[in-house]
Design an enzyme around this catalytic site. Structure first.
Site, PDB file in Angstrom:
ATOM      1  N   ARG A 189     -10.153  -4.571 -83.670  1.00 25.78           N
ATOM      2  CA  ARG A 189      -9.152  -4.032 -82.734  1.00 25.78           C
ATOM      3  C   ARG A 189      -9.779  -3.826 -81.361  1.00 25.78           C
ATOM      4  NH1 ARG A 189     -11.481   0.879 -82.082  1.00 25.78           N
ATOM      5  NH2 ARG A 189     -12.432   1.788 -83.929  1.00 25.78           N
ATOM      6  N   GLY A 236     -15.591   7.915 -89.264  1.00 20.29           N
ATOM      7  CA  GLY A 236     -15.734   9.090 -88.403  1.00 20.29           C
ATOM      8  C   GLY A 236     -16.611  10.153 -89.014  1.00 20.29           C
TER       9      GLY A 236
END
Lengths: 143, 463, 463, 143
Positions: free
Chosen positions: B291, B163
């Protein structure tokens, strides 16, 4: 803040129902002012920071009761083992820091202790049933 | 025993997973923190349990609380969603030990493909192109030697970053020396053991990714590509499928090595291979997300599939009912805008109460949200309120429909970034499809003066 | 001059058409009666004009008011939606005289295919199978002769009837005599000139229809079939695409004659050929709707197209951008539930104010509505609040998703028929796909006693 | 906040229905102020404090004014032809049934007649502009 008609409609209805003379609301400095038409005036600036008023689980005490809540999610047991007797019964006097039950999570037995003394006035959960985080387990009467 | 899935997440993705469970006839259990009491996602699942107070480390990141919640509700599967525990191999490992299924890849796969440096090595092994880079760096001296070999400009990266954290651009030795020290310091705070390494910097790259599904037996499907170049502080804002610039021959070139890498590691469940595309059109693998992605709906719309159902089926060992083709062709085009609770111009988050909300609908429009009128947006978690997704037979149609959908999106009580999305959909680079990961920053800088104007234009356009 | 489309309708279909205009870059103008002041559809269009008081004949059916509204807003096209003026050939004719385009077939086509008896003749001419029937009946004596020829049971129908009016089942001469007099009386009140005719009665029929698009130059596309057997008082309640019982060989048999009939009349725009399917599986043409249908979204979802855009393009002479195939193959399955403001068990309409509403979303779910929180449902028009549409890769998945979507649908302020839909989606005939136009009536009769139970079950299932 | 005529119309209706004396709303600093007429101001509905006073089309008269509304959607003309003088001017006294303007629809000139006598106090629409059904055209003062 955008002006919503339905919101206003409801606001006006509210004001009418309760004979509100004025509502003032400033978003930047977070202030709220409500004036009643009936003469009783709540003129003090009230903080408009709406506390996320959540019901029972957070209300750990009132003037009469002390609420013992579950510190974790798990299974509620009133005794240390199936054969043993319960930690406390209705009417038991408990000291501050006394173990009143067990909440089992991941096979770990977590003893729940009281934060103040009192008399067990109500057992809110059945033995062996599931409890959530923050769920009231016992009511203690102040002693 | 019938299967029950505990959803270890919140908000829109919890709703999304509960819907998939319902469509598969599986029971679903939501878990929530005290800050999320009464939230929509706690009502859509078949059951909901409070697992802790607002801070995520005490609730949504709390291994024991989540496992205990699974136990007391009889859940034998846990779906981690995205974020939170979704890429935590230790959590997945723990679940296997307590006989609960983790809806994701095997822990070993997560440790290989979810690790920045190891996944580079694995990709290289199977012929997936990666950016020139270094091994783990021992110290500054080692870093300088590697930098000389690869050549500036470079990215100094930390394996446990993410991030935008643990990530620095360096253009010469002096910058590298300073960055090395700074990154080490940054990573020492709350990021645990971290290794630093160097990677060649691509200027003005596009972010392109491949959607992977594996059944754990070596059968792999690639559901095309997505482009997610519109980012801000490494947070994606708009995503689309397929990429408007990738050519069919580039796709054909990219796929065989990607498939063979996934096949060889017998990948299970959903995953995303992320690539950067330089100005010269070359693509380089950068990392893998092991994911479900936030932006999965754009792929669902162009392939007519339900990725969450497929993910659950793959992990539970249910028949997938997919044809044998490994590579599917998309139909049409889809775009997703992340509607966040924030003032996008001043970058302020905007937590609070959603007094009213009215979402768009009609042909080609899908909305995934965890918000309804009266919902509280807690300051504790990310600010995404909803994903508005538009499908069209062409990219132009998808953009037109998205613009209309955004104009029909109305929320009161919290500030949203809808006006930023409208401005982006008017941006020439976006319309041409030539946007890069720098486009949004560039637009923000150039529009700094005209912010008020944009906001005004939007207010006028609003219903 | 840029094209502007005036939408001569209200509610969800006005919103739907405005969205299609926006996607095509056309300006849209909504018209509204005083009862609809402030309604959502008046805000979605680019502009809105009040054309009269609540009664439809003074507003939505008022030729002069609508044409004048087009004039003052510079609209050069009028889209009639469904109902109201959508099948009024005189209105279409008037528009051509005042140089406004009617978004529908040519008036002559409407007069042929929109007329119950003439369309029977036209269909026969091109080899489309029709039910055995009579010519227009002069009097009772004539009717008795025809009945003898065709054989009971029969339907006595009036050409200008519709929605269950001017329609009677007769099983012997005595019933025919009485029905003839009654129908003549009924039609004399407000239905204008009407002819009566006889048609063979099919017991327990299924309602199946074909979606037609024509470009006016003899190019015809058939976008598959829909089944709309779940009806009540001839009002459709649930529709799906494709029909769950039609076989591919039946489709192959049906299509050539339908296409040639449409080709020969150079059909322009959208139309629907309605068929009844008897217990023996044979299909018979019964009538054509020369307009957009309420249930068009189920076709859009399985073909990935936008029928309203295509309709507008066809009539405006814009390129359709469709491949040359006349017959397309659907992908997946779609179901639509009409959410009405009514107590479905006691059949009471429920006008009023919608205090709050929360529509379902997520994968495969589409909602078309003209309602938002605070909307008024006037007693003057039909009671449909929204169409909830679910897409799935199979019929089972579509039904599962629909059930979830209905459970997520929450309205306060008006009573809805959501619980009836949930009960229908649990009905064995519906789940098997063997429902007929009698299924709903049968279910209502058998559940008369258990109404309260169903309502209770629903209340419990509600979020 | 964009100025929406329908919104304003409904707002005024709301204020009249509920005898709201004042609604103030500033968007920049997000302020809202609602004052009710309450029991203090009884006799007359108090007009809202607003720059654009818009009468509701449904309310065809108040104690002071008669509102002449458009009976159909079309184009508003103050005179029978471009060269001719206006049917009425500010201050004109009009009889009941007198033609005060034309609303043209489908090339038909529809004469609009008053339903009662009065003095023309305000012309609300410009010559040649478009009018909706029910749109106020003139205010007449009772004479």
């Amino acid at each position: 803040m955008s002006l919503d008609l339905n919101f206003l409609r409801e606001l006006v209805q509210l004001m009418r129902d309760h004979q509100v003379a004025e509502i003032e609301h400033v978003d930047g400095a977070a202030q709220l002012r409500v004036s009643m038409a009936g003469g009783r005036v709540a003129a003090e600036p009230v903080p408009a920071v709406m506390s996320h008023a959540v019901a029972t689980p957070l209300a750990k005490s009132s003037s009469d009761f002390i609420v013992v809540t579950s510190p974790l999610v798990g299974t509620f047991y009133r005794s240390p083992s199936p054969d043993a007797s319960a930690f406390v019964e209705l009417g038991s006097a408990v000291r501050k820091g006394q173990t009143v039950c067990i909440v089992e999570a991941m096979k770990l037995m977590n003893e729940v202790e009281t934060e103040s003394e009192g008399i067990v006035a109500e057992v809110l959960v059945e033995n062996g049933s599931r409890v959530e985080y923050g769920q009231p387990l016992f009511h203690l009467r102040r002693s | 025993m019938s299967d029950t899935v505990l959803i270890a997440n919140r908000g829109e993705i919890s709703v999304r997973i509960a819907r998939a469970c319902r469509a598969l006839g599986l029971r679903s259990v939501a878990v929530f923190s005290e800050a999320d009491r009464g939230a929509l996602f706690t009502k859509v699942a078949d059951e909901a349990v409070c697992i802790g107070p607002a801070p995520a480390r005490l609730s949504y990141l709390n291994f024991a609380a989540i496992v205990s919640a699974a136990r007391v509700t009889g859940a034998n599967w846990i779906h981690p969603g995205y974020g939170f525990l979704s890429e935590n191999a230790d959590f997945a490992e723990l679940l296997t030990q307590v006989n609960i299924g983790f809806i994701g890849p095997k822990p070993d796969t997560m440790r290989t493909w979810g690790h920045k440096l190891r996944s580079r090595e694995a990709a290289k092994e199977y012929g997936v192109p990666v950016l020139p880079g270094s091994e783990p760096l021992d110290d500054v001296a080692h870093a300088l030697v590697c930098a000389k070999r690869i050549g500036y400009p470079l990215m100094l990266k930390a394996t446990s970053g993410g991030g935008g954290r643990g990530l620095r651009v360096v253009r010469n030795d002096r910058e590298l020396e300073r960055a090395f020290v700074d990154t080490q310091k940054e990573m020492a705070i709350g990021f645990g053991a971290s290794q630093l390494y160097l990677e060649k910097l691509l200027e003005e790259p596009k972010h392109i990714e491949l959607q992977v599904l594996g059944d754990g037996n070596g059968n792999i499907w690639i559901f095309g590509d997505r482009e997610c170049s519109l980012q801000r502080r490494h947070q994606k804002l708009i995503e689309e499928a397929p990429s408007p610039t990738l050519t069919d021959s580039q796709r054909a070139e990219l796929l065989p090595s990607a498939i063979s890498a996934m096949k060889a590691t017998r990948y299970l469940g959903l995953g995303t291979l992320e690539f950067l595309r330089g100005a010269d059109g070359k693509l380089f693998f950068v990392e893998m997300n092991t994911r479900l992605q936030v932006e999965h709906p754009v792929t669902e719309l162009v392939f007519g599939i339900d990725l969450v159902q497929l993910q659950i089926k793959a992990v539970l060992g249910l028949p997938l009912g997919l044809p044998d083709q490994q590579v599917w062709r998309p139909r049409g085009h889809a775009i997703e805008c992340r509607v966040n609770a924030e003032d996008p111009w001043r970058m302020f988050p905007s937590a609070g109460r959603v007094d009213s909300c009215s979402w768009p609908g009609g042909p080609g429009i899908r909305v995934d949200t965890g918000i309804e009128a009266g919902s509280i947006v807690p300051p504790d978690y990310d600010s995404m309120l909803a994903k508005v997704i538009a499908f069209g037979s062409s990219r132009d149609e998808a953009i037109l429909r998205m613009r209309g959908a955004l104009l029909e999106t109305r929320l009161t009580g919290v500030r949203t970034n809808v006006d930023l999305h409208l401005a982006l959909l008017d941006n020439a680079e976006v319309l041409r499809g030539t946007m890069t990961t720098q486009t949004l920053d560039r637009m923000m800088k150039s529009s700094q003066g005209s912010t008020a104007e944009v906001a005004k234009a939007h207010a006028a356009a609003q219903l």
